[in-house]
Design an enzyme around this catalytic site. Structure first.
Site, PDB file in Angstrom:
ATOM      1  N   HIS A  70      37.701  34.187  58.048  1.00 39.90           N
ATOM      2  CA  HIS A  70      36.137  34.437  58.316  1.00 39.90           C
ATOM      3  C   HIS A  70      35.487  35.762  58.399  1.00 39.90           C
ATOM      4  O   HIS A  70      36.304  36.172  59.402  1.00 39.90           O
ATOM      5  CB  HIS A  70      35.552  33.408  59.258  1.00 39.90           C
ATOM      6  CG  HIS A  70      34.110  33.201  59.336  1.00 39.90           C
ATOM      7  ND1 HIS A  70      33.411  32.506  58.414  1.00 39.90           N
ATOM      8  CD2 HIS A  70      33.461  33.681  60.264  1.00 39.90           C
ATOM      9  CE1 HIS A  70      32.004  32.842  58.786  1.00 39.90           C
ATOM     10  NE2 HIS A  70      31.943  33.464  59.817  1.00 39.90           N
ATOM     11  N   CYS A 117      48.412  44.641  25.653  1.00 42.22           N
ATOM     12  CA  CYS A 117      48.026  44.686  27.058  1.00 42.22           C
ATOM     13  C   CYS A 117      47.874  46.105  27.720  1.00 42.22           C
ATOM     14  O   CYS A 117      46.790  46.499  28.033  1.00 42.22           O
ATOM     15  CB  CYS A 117      48.987  43.899  27.849  1.00 42.22           C
ATOM     16  SG  CYS A 117      48.573  44.017  29.695  1.00 42.22           S
ATOM     17  N   GLU A 157      33.842  39.742  28.432  1.00 45.58           N
ATOM     18  CA  GLU A 157      34.245  40.762  29.183  1.00 45.58           C
ATOM     19  C   GLU A 157      33.661  42.240  28.588  1.00 45.58           C
ATOM     20  O   GLU A 157      33.259  42.983  29.443  1.00 45.58           O
ATOM     21  CB  GLU A 157      35.653  40.776  29.191  1.00 45.58           C
ATOM     22  CG  GLU A 157      36.311  40.181  30.219  1.00 45.58           C
ATOM     23  CD  GLU A 157      37.978  40.103  30.111  1.00 45.58           C
ATOM     24  OE1 GLU A 157      38.586  39.598  30.996  1.00 45.58           O
ATOM     25  OE2 GLU A 157      38.513  40.550  29.068  1.00 45.58           O
ATOM     26  N   GLU A 162      37.571  31.702  51.839  1.00 41.11           N
ATOM     27  CA  GLU A 162      37.619  30.607  53.095  1.00 41.11           C
ATOM     28  C   GLU A 162      37.016  29.153  52.557  1.00 41.11           C
ATOM     29  O   GLU A 162      37.342  27.847  53.020  1.00 41.11           O
ATOM     30  CB  GLU A 162      37.097  31.030  54.276  1.00 41.11           C
ATOM     31  CG  GLU A 162      35.546  30.868  54.352  1.00 41.11           C
ATOM     32  CD  GLU A 162      35.108  31.490  55.584  1.00 41.11           C
ATOM     33  OE1 GLU A 162      35.439  30.847  56.789  1.00 41.11           O
ATOM     34  OE2 GLU A 162      34.169  32.411  55.848  1.00 41.11           O
ATOM     35  N   LYS A 205      40.789  47.466  29.663  1.00 38.35           N
ATOM     36  CA  LYS A 205      39.767  46.688  29.823  1.00 38.35           C
ATOM     37  C   LYS A 205      39.497  46.489  31.189  1.00 38.35           C
ATOM     38  O   LYS A 205      38.278  46.663  31.698  1.00 38.35           O
ATOM     39  CB  LYS A 205      40.230  45.173  29.473  1.00 38.35           C
ATOM     40  CG  LYS A 205      39.255  44.227  29.586  1.00 38.35           C
ATOM     41  CD  LYS A 205      39.278  43.363  30.721  1.00 38.35           C
ATOM     42  CE  LYS A 205      40.546  42.748  30.756  1.00 38.35           C
ATOM     43  NZ  LYS A 205      40.809  41.632  30.040  1.00 38.35           N
TER      44      LYS A 205
END
Length: 434
Positions: free
Chosen positions: A418, A26, A164, A423, A34
């Site tokens: 909003h 990682c 990716e 939402e 990454k």
């Protein structure tokens, strides 16, 4: 790392054997670099969008060596941070590769050490298919250390690592092709996500070759020639295989110590991460369960509680959220529609697709996609899926509700913020299907 630190904090006497850099895949050749590369790749579009908002500047110029140097500096910083975190809680660091001698003994650099418990957390390693010319290809490991960017790149695979890196190369200006032997990306994810991300990546100019499987690679003076099993050859400058990873379990002495392995080399464990030998445990990618960094660290904490806090804690792999840092991002938590129908039978499906407000002043056609999977009988939301900007950030919050068993009515009763894309998860009312 996590198992050592937490176990030590519970009072255990701990030593850790590491032959290379702290932080594992990682930190060194995975999630962290990454994500940094992904940020870099997104900037090109951000500059384009900025013009619609009145910002203008000279033509932006990308410098690969600058990104590499800054990335390496950050990774070195993290390596040092992790090492200090271990020593701070009293973990003994032993530099070298450990092999298991018996149920309570390991050997490192010719010296034997005994312990009540042994933990294997050696992770996994990318593999390249055994095709002719495979030595001319690279994996994600090498992609983080390229001396220069190629003009053309071929990325092979249909999983999140392949997508990716295809997005990263494309975003940095490399003419990129993604080749996948199947016909839908992201096997294991909801089918809609695989289809939508393919559409979005194609709209951005990235070429996708479905049904394509390289059979051999020929090296020429200034380029590589990829020979497919299904059609015309392709010429490129770089070939990256992201077609799978193999658990790092070979030559560790595990079989001789009685530890059972699966055919793919994964260490077989029970729900408490215990192997076939009571005193030997294994966590993370070497067990090939749910191969994600946060899952491995959670397995570490559960194991530490079990062994040193007298709190037997089984692993919990239900409703694990995950993200794919493509362009656009993709994220999910819970069950896909296909898995939900298998497990629960009748389900209700809600979908939303729209152009993000940020892009309405531009000519960009990228669309955000959201999907909820609801178990019909209980009305629990059992799956949430998204393709769009900041999908990982949004799904992380939604994952809490899914983990707690929230119902569609509870989602509906939540007031949305909003205007945001998030939402939409609490405003979808019309069923797309049942």
């Amino acid at each position: 790392m996590r198992a050592s630190r937490v176990s030590a904090s519970y009072g255990a006497k701990v030593a850790i054997a590491e032959s290379h850099l702290f932080g594992g895949t990682c930190v060194n050749v995975g999630c962290i670099p990454k994500k940094l590369f992904s940020y870099a790749a997104h900037w090109r579009e951000e500059f384009e969008v900025a013009q619609a908002y009145g910002w203008s500047s000279s033509e932006p110029r990308f410098e690969w060596p600058t990104l590499l140097a800054n990335k390496d500096k950050e990774i070195a910083r993290l390596n040092a941070v992790y090492e200090r975190a271990l020593t701070a809680v009293g973990v003994e660091i032993i530099r070298g590769r450990a092999t298991v001698i018996d149920r309570h003994t390991v050997e490192i650099n010719g010296r034997r050490h005994t312990a009540k418990h042994i933990l294997i957390a050696t992770g996994s390693w990318p593999v390249i298919p055994p095709i002719e010319g495979r030595e001319h290809a690279i994996t994600s490991n090498e992609a983080f250390h390229l001396e220069q960017l190629p003009e053309r790149a071929l990325v092979v695979g249909g999983g999140y690592i392949a997508l990716e890196f295809a997005s990263i190369f494309h975003g940095l200006g490399v003419k990129t092709t993604l080749s996948y032997r199947g016909h839908r990306l992201l096997r294991g994810f909801d089918a809609d996500l695989g289809e939508r991300i393919a559409e979005e990546m194609t709209h951005k100019g990235l070429a996708i070759h479905f049904g394509g499987e390289p059979a051999s690679i020929i090296k020429h003076a200034h380029e590589l020639e990829v020979c497919y099993s299904d059609g015309p050859h392709q010429r490129t400058d770089l070939v990256l295989f992201a077609t799978g990873r193999k658990p790092v379990s070979a030559n560790l002495g595990l079989e001789a110590a009685g530890v059972k392995l699966a055919p793919d080399g994964a260490i077989i464990v029970d729900r408490f991460s215990k192997t076939s030998v009571d005193s030997i445990h294994a966590i993370g990618d070497v067990t090939n369960r749910v191969n994600l960094t946060p899952v491995a660290t959670a397995e570490a904490m559960w194991l530490a509680r079990t062994l040193f806090r007298d709190e037997p804690t089984p692993v919990d792999h239900e409703n694990v959220p995950t993200a794919v840092f493509t362009d656009p991002n993709l994220a999910a938590v819970g069950l896909s529609e296909e898995k939900a129908r298998e497990r629960h039978g009748e389900v209700d499906i809600y979908k939303a697709s729209f152009r993000a407000l940020k892009l309405t002043l531009t000519d960009k056609k990228e669309r955000t996609f959201l999907k909820l999977v609801v178990e019909r009988k209980s009305q629990r939301v059992v799956g949430a899926h998204m393709v769009g900007a900041d999908a990982g950030e949004i799904i992380q919050g939604v994952a809490i509700a899914v983990k707690l068993g929230a119902t569609k009515a509870q989602f509906d009763a939540t007031i949305g913020i909003h205007p945001t894309a998030a939402e939409e998860f609490v405003t979808m009312r019309e069923k797309a299907s049942s």
